[in-house]
Design a protein around this motif. Structure first.
Motif, PDB file in Angstrom:
ATOM      1  N   LEU A 181     -10.510  18.228  14.314  1.00 39.63           N
ATOM      2  CA  LEU A 181      -9.282  17.775  13.531  1.00 39.63           C
ATOM      3  C   LEU A 181      -7.851  18.643  13.908  1.00 39.63           C
ATOM      4  N   ARG A 182      -8.389  19.944  14.382  1.00 35.02           N
ATOM      5  CA  ARG A 182      -7.096  21.029  14.618  1.00 35.02           C
ATOM      6  C   ARG A 182      -6.421  20.582  15.955  1.00 35.02           C
ATOM      7  N   LYS A 183      -7.141  19.912  16.742  1.00 35.02           N
ATOM      8  CA  LYS A 183      -6.344  19.543  18.053  1.00 35.02           C
ATOM      9  C   LYS A 183      -5.429  18.565  17.849  1.00 35.02           C
ATOM     10  N   LYS A 184      -5.273  17.584  16.932  1.00 42.64           N
ATOM     11  CA  LYS A 184      -4.397  16.915  16.410  1.00 42.64           C
ATOM     12  C   LYS A 184      -3.477  17.220  15.393  1.00 42.64           C
ATOM     13  N   ARG A 185      -4.237  17.732  14.475  1.00 38.64           N
ATOM     14  CA  ARG A 185      -3.488  17.773  12.987  1.00 38.64           C
ATOM     15  C   ARG A 185      -3.437  19.381  12.285  1.00 38.64           C
ATOM     16  N   THR A 186      -2.621  19.363  11.420  1.00 37.77           N
ATOM     17  CA  THR A 186      -2.000  20.459  10.803  1.00 37.77           C
ATOM     18  C   THR A 186      -2.529  20.627   9.426  1.00 37.77           C
ATOM     19  N   ALA A 187      -2.740  19.517   8.895  1.00 38.32           N
ATOM     20  CA  ALA A 187      -3.078  19.550   7.474  1.00 38.32           C
ATOM     21  C   ALA A 187      -4.305  20.356   7.128  1.00 38.32           C
ATOM     22  N   PRO A 188      -4.191  20.771   5.697  1.00 34.30           N
ATOM     23  CA  PRO A 188      -5.391  21.546   5.284  1.00 34.30           C
ATOM     24  C   PRO A 188      -6.802  20.639   5.216  1.00 34.30           C
TER      25      PRO A 188
ATOM     26  N   VAL B 163     -17.475   9.945  14.446  1.00 31.27           N
ATOM     27  CA  VAL B 163     -16.573   9.743  13.296  1.00 31.27           C
ATOM     28  C   VAL B 163     -15.503  10.946  13.031  1.00 31.27           C
ATOM     29  N   THR B 164     -15.670  11.939  13.372  1.00 31.38           N
ATOM     30  CA  THR B 164     -14.799  13.152  13.154  1.00 31.38           C
ATOM     31  C   THR B 164     -13.458  12.707  14.055  1.00 31.38           C
ATOM     32  N   ALA B 165     -13.666  12.227  15.178  1.00 29.97           N
ATOM     33  CA  ALA B 165     -12.486  11.674  16.249  1.00 29.97           C
ATOM     34  C   ALA B 165     -11.822  10.887  15.467  1.00 29.97           C
ATOM     35  N   LEU B 166     -12.379   9.790  14.643  1.00 30.22           N
ATOM     36  CA  LEU B 166     -11.920   8.659  14.029  1.00 30.22           C
ATOM     37  C   LEU B 166     -10.983   9.308  12.947  1.00 30.22           C
ATOM     38  N   VAL B 167     -11.603  10.245  12.296  1.00 31.22           N
ATOM     39  CA  VAL B 167     -10.882  10.951  11.096  1.00 31.22           C
ATOM     40  C   VAL B 167      -9.674  11.522  11.448  1.00 31.22           C
ATOM     41  N   SER B 168      -9.541  12.101  12.818  1.00 30.46           N
ATOM     42  CA  SER B 168      -8.437  12.949  13.220  1.00 30.46           C
ATOM     43  C   SER B 168      -7.201  12.071  13.727  1.00 30.46           C
ATOM     44  N   GLU B 169      -7.437  10.627  13.736  1.00 29.07           N
ATOM     45  CA  GLU B 169      -6.559   9.692  13.912  1.00 29.07           C
ATOM     46  C   GLU B 169      -5.631   9.428  12.684  1.00 29.07           C
ATOM     47  N   ILE B 170      -5.969   9.893  11.505  1.00 28.06           N
ATOM     48  CA  ILE B 170      -5.430   9.750  10.217  1.00 28.06           C
ATOM     49  C   ILE B 170      -4.499  10.960   9.959  1.00 28.06           C
ATOM     50  N   ASP B 171      -3.190  10.255   9.663  1.00 31.25           N
ATOM     51  CA  ASP B 171      -1.972  11.423   9.410  1.00 31.25           C
ATOM     52  C   ASP B 171      -2.124  11.789   7.923  1.00 31.25           C
ATOM     53  N   ALA B 172      -3.396  12.843   7.480  1.00 33.48           N
ATOM     54  CA  ALA B 172      -3.568  12.936   6.147  1.00 33.48           C
ATOM     55  C   ALA B 172      -2.683  14.179   5.621  1.00 33.48           C
ATOM     56  N   LYS B 173      -2.802  14.107   4.419  1.00 30.14           N
ATOM     57  CA  LYS B 173      -2.217  15.258   3.268  1.00 30.14           C
ATOM     58  C   LYS B 173      -3.361  16.316   3.534  1.00 30.14           C
ATOM     59  N   VAL B 174      -4.357  15.963   3.281  1.00 33.53           N
ATOM     60  CA  VAL B 174      -5.511  16.980   3.377  1.00 33.53           C
ATOM     61  C   VAL B 174      -6.930  16.229   3.866  1.00 33.53           C
TER      62      VAL B 174
ATOM     63  N   THR C   3       1.087  -1.166   0.133  1.00 35.96           N
ATOM     64  CA  THR C   3      -0.041  -0.047   0.033  1.00 35.96           C
ATOM     65  C   THR C   3       0.861   1.185  -0.009  1.00 35.96           C
ATOM     66  N   ARG C   4       0.379   2.284  -0.668  1.00 36.95           N
ATOM     67  CA  ARG C   4       0.983   3.486  -0.754  1.00 36.95           C
ATOM     68  C   ARG C   4       1.570   4.139   0.407  1.00 36.95           C
ATOM     69  N   LYS C   5       2.598   4.684   0.752  1.00 38.20           N
ATOM     70  CA  LYS C   5       3.106   5.040   1.807  1.00 38.20           C
ATOM     71  C   LYS C   5       2.972   6.782   2.021  1.00 38.20           C
ATOM     72  N   GLU C   6       2.746   7.408   0.837  1.00 35.98           N
ATOM     73  CA  GLU C   6       2.434   8.742   1.082  1.00 35.98           C
ATOM     74  C   GLU C   6       1.092   9.171   1.810  1.00 35.98           C
ATOM     75  N   LYS C   7       1.086  10.347   2.522  1.00 36.96           N
ATOM     76  CA  LYS C   7       0.102  10.795   3.340  1.00 36.96           C
ATOM     77  C   LYS C   7      -1.409  10.915   2.401  1.00 36.96           C
ATOM     78  N   PRO C   8      -2.510  10.342   2.664  1.00 43.57           N
ATOM     79  CA  PRO C   8      -3.605  10.291   1.794  1.00 43.57           C
ATOM     80  C   PRO C   8      -4.461  11.430   1.957  1.00 43.57           C
ATOM     81  N   ILE C   9      -5.392  11.527   1.006  1.00 47.41           N
ATOM     82  CA  ILE C   9      -6.488  12.352   1.067  1.00 47.41           C
ATOM     83  C   ILE C   9      -7.619  11.666   1.926  1.00 47.41           C
ATOM     84  N   VAL C  10      -7.935  12.280   2.991  1.00 46.33           N
ATOM     85  CA  VAL C  10      -9.087  11.624   3.608  1.00 46.33           C
ATOM     86  C   VAL C  10     -10.429  12.337   3.427  1.00 46.33           C
ATOM     87  N   VAL C  11     -11.274  11.432   3.059  1.00 46.46           N
ATOM     88  CA  VAL C  11     -12.845  12.234   2.665  1.00 46.46           C
ATOM     89  C   VAL C  11     -13.839  11.512   3.744  1.00 46.46           C
TER      90      VAL C  11
END
Length: 579
Positions: free
Chosen positions: A270-277, A231-242, A178-186
């Motif tokens: 999301l902002r509590k854990k992540r800085t991605a756009p 669900v948003t809390a789960l989304v914040s667990e993912i280290d995303a590109k955006v 599986t690809r190692k780049e940070k993913p786009i999370v939708v």
């Protein structure tokens, strides 16, 4: 006579069954779910799923709504990457739900979709013959015997219970990591889940996966994308590109104040854990010129805009909005005024790609040198994809101080990641190791391939002292000088965006047999462009020339690649620039 016919029929049936058994035995079958390493793309928690093709971790059953949990078993956005030279591929699997819906065909709800990338990075599609029964079978025939990378997209609205991929016994399936780049999370609704594409590859998240060649984690839940905190809390667990929050269609009937609250709360989570756009998407249906349009869509979009402006006033950074006018559905875009058909999916993808490329600073042009793509032109010698993944892993473990980006000339010099050939290992150790250099050379790379690698995280997450760029010789046979320089300009801009503190060294193209005169001319253009972009131009190739400006054959293995002595000369030319 009747008995004879029955016996004949029995013989025919038995012979047919026997031939089917023999044919089955002639195939080798691979089960992605039991692979030795994770081979199912689109899963954010591959080690935590309860069932092989789930989209949420098993622990989520205790926190999310029952409907969300049930839909998370559906395989929207999941895909499988593999290589094979097989001329025929058979996919067989079972599902647990209905094959189709009134407004969406079985090929989209329960079908699979096969795409491939050729050695130069161009996408191809394979049409398949299919049967839907207790076991669904897709057969893709008349494929070329060239080993290529395939991407198999899984059903959008059904649960895959088991799956096997078969190829003729004289060939094999090679699973890809599986690809190692940070993913786009939708995080979204039925539209994000793929309703109502005619086949999985035409769902907008899968279209975007190919257009940007970046893994998309699809957390679309039909009727249940409501920006709910679990669900948003789960989304914040993912280290995303955006992060993309596209939930408005499922909450448009709520009061505007509640819509605003849900949007703002989700962004803060999301902002509590992540800085991605973070990209907030409007309800696309509001752009339809429908005779019986729903006024609540426009009201909800206004609430989204108000939430966005409030976040801006709070100083929350890297939050963006995609409005309905940018999506701009026309009258043929949807099947029911809400869900895009194939035409609408293309419009949706175009709007998202435009927005995300602006946010991520990944522009593309109209000529090949400005269109980022992968390649595997030298698969017999090394695995391009594996080398890229190895670089990402190495960069995460220890940041390089000096980056040398290039093609096979750099690749086969020395250093790490290790290459199948290291013709200048001693000079690399003497000159490059002391400055913390890492080898970002890839055999047969062109300008557009290096641009892809820059866009796909090879320069992210650290600050280098120097970035040396030596690329373009593999474009000489297919591009004009102007096209190569245009691509190099785009590459320089991309590198500066990601490494603003690094000194950028742009090399002239090294001399090669029977092209010396042309290379002198193009290097003058590269030098001029470097001045315009305010980066340093250097021309190490001069040390490989004789006084008459032709190559010194004693410094090359083949008129293109330096030998040990040639690499030694290059290393000592570069040494003062890399300090």
């Amino acid at each position: 006579m009747v008995i004879l016919n029955i016996r004949t029929a029995v013989i025919v049936v038995s012979t047919t069954l026997l031939s089917l058994v023999v044919k089955a035995q002639e195939y080798s079958w691979w089960n992605p779910a039991t692979n030795s390493f994770p081979a199912i793309e689109g899963q954010a928690w591959p080690k935590e799923v309860g069932l092989p093709y789930d989209r949420l971790p098993a622990r989520a059953e205790k926190t999310v709504q029952t409907n969300v949990w049930n839909i998370s078993h559906q395989t929207a956005g999941l895909s499988i990457r593999f290589r094979t030279p097989a001329k025929e591929i058979i996919v067989r699997y079972t599902v647990s739900g209905k094959f189709e819906m009134p407004h969406m065909p079985a090929t989209g709800v329960s079908g699979v979709d096969l795409y491939a990338i050729d050695p130069n990075g161009a996408w191809k599609w394979a049409s398949g013959r299919y049967t839907f029964g207790d076991t669904i079978t897709y057969k893709f025939s008349n494929l070329s015997d060239e080993a290529r990378e395939y991407r198999l997209y899984l059903p959008l609205y059904n649960n895959v219970k088991w799956m096997q991929i078969g190829v003729p016994g004289n060939t094999a399936v090679v699973p890809l990591q599986t690809r190692k780049e940070k993913p786009i999370v939708v995080y979204g609704t039925s539209i994000a889940q793929g309703g109502c594409a005619s086949r999985p590859g035409l769902a907008w998240t899968n279209l975007l996966d190919r257009q940007m060649d970046r893994q998309v984690i699809d957390l679309g839940f039909s009727g249940n994308g409501k920006l709910e905190p679990p669900v948003t809390a789960l989304v914040s667990e993912i280290d995303a590109k955006v992060y993309v929050l596209d939930c408005l269609p499922n909450i448009s009937e709520l009061p505007p104040a509640e819509i605003q609250e849900r949007v703002i709360t989700a962004v803060h989570t999301l902002r509590k854990k992540r800085t991605a756009p973070i990209l907030l998407a409007a309800n696309s249906a509001a752009s339809l010129q429908s005779l019986n349009g729903n006024a609540s869509n426009a009201i909800a979009n206004k609430a989204l805009q108000d939430a966005y402006e409030k976040l801006q006033s709070e100083g929350v950074k890297e939050v963006y909005i995609l409005n309905a006018a940018q999506i701009n559905f026309d009258l043929s875009a949807t099947v029911d005024g809400v869900h895009p058909g194939d035409a609408g999916m293309l419009e949706y993808t175009k709007a998202y790609e435009t927005s995300l490329r602006n946010i991520l600073h990944e522009p593309t042009g109209t000529i090949n040198t400005t269109i980022p793509c992968r390649q595997y032109r030298e698969l017999h010698r090394y695995d391009w994809d594996a080398r890229h993944n190895e670089l990402l892993t190495m960069n995460a473990a220890k940041a390089p101080k000096t980056v040398l980006m290039g093609n096979s000339i750099t690749h086969f010099w020395g250093g790490l990641p290790a290459a199948p050939i290291a013709r200048g290992a001693d000079s690399w150790k003497e000159v490059m190791d002391p400055v913390g250099a890492r080898n970002f050379g890839f055999g047969w790379d062109r300008v557009e391939n290096v641009l892809w690698r820059v866009y796909h995280d090879e320069l992210d997450g650290y600050n280098a002292n120097k970035v040396y760029i030596a690329i373009g010789t593999n474009n000489l046979d297919m591009n004009t000088d102007e096209e190569i320089i245009t691509g190099l300009r785009a590459l320089v801009k991309a590198i500066r965006q990601r490494q603003p503190k690094a000194g950028i060294l742009l090399s002239g193209i090294l001399p090669r047999l029977n092209m010396e005169k042309r290379i002198v001319g193009i290097n003058q253009g590269i030098m001029q462009m470097a001045g315009e972009e305010q980066v340093q131009f250097i021309n190490p190739g001069t040390v490989l020339l004789k006084p008459d400006a032709t190559i010194d054959a004693s410094l090359f293995t083949d008129g293109l690649h330096p030998n040990e002595t040639g690499y030694n000369k290059l290393a000592h030319f570069l040494q003062p620039y890399l300090q």
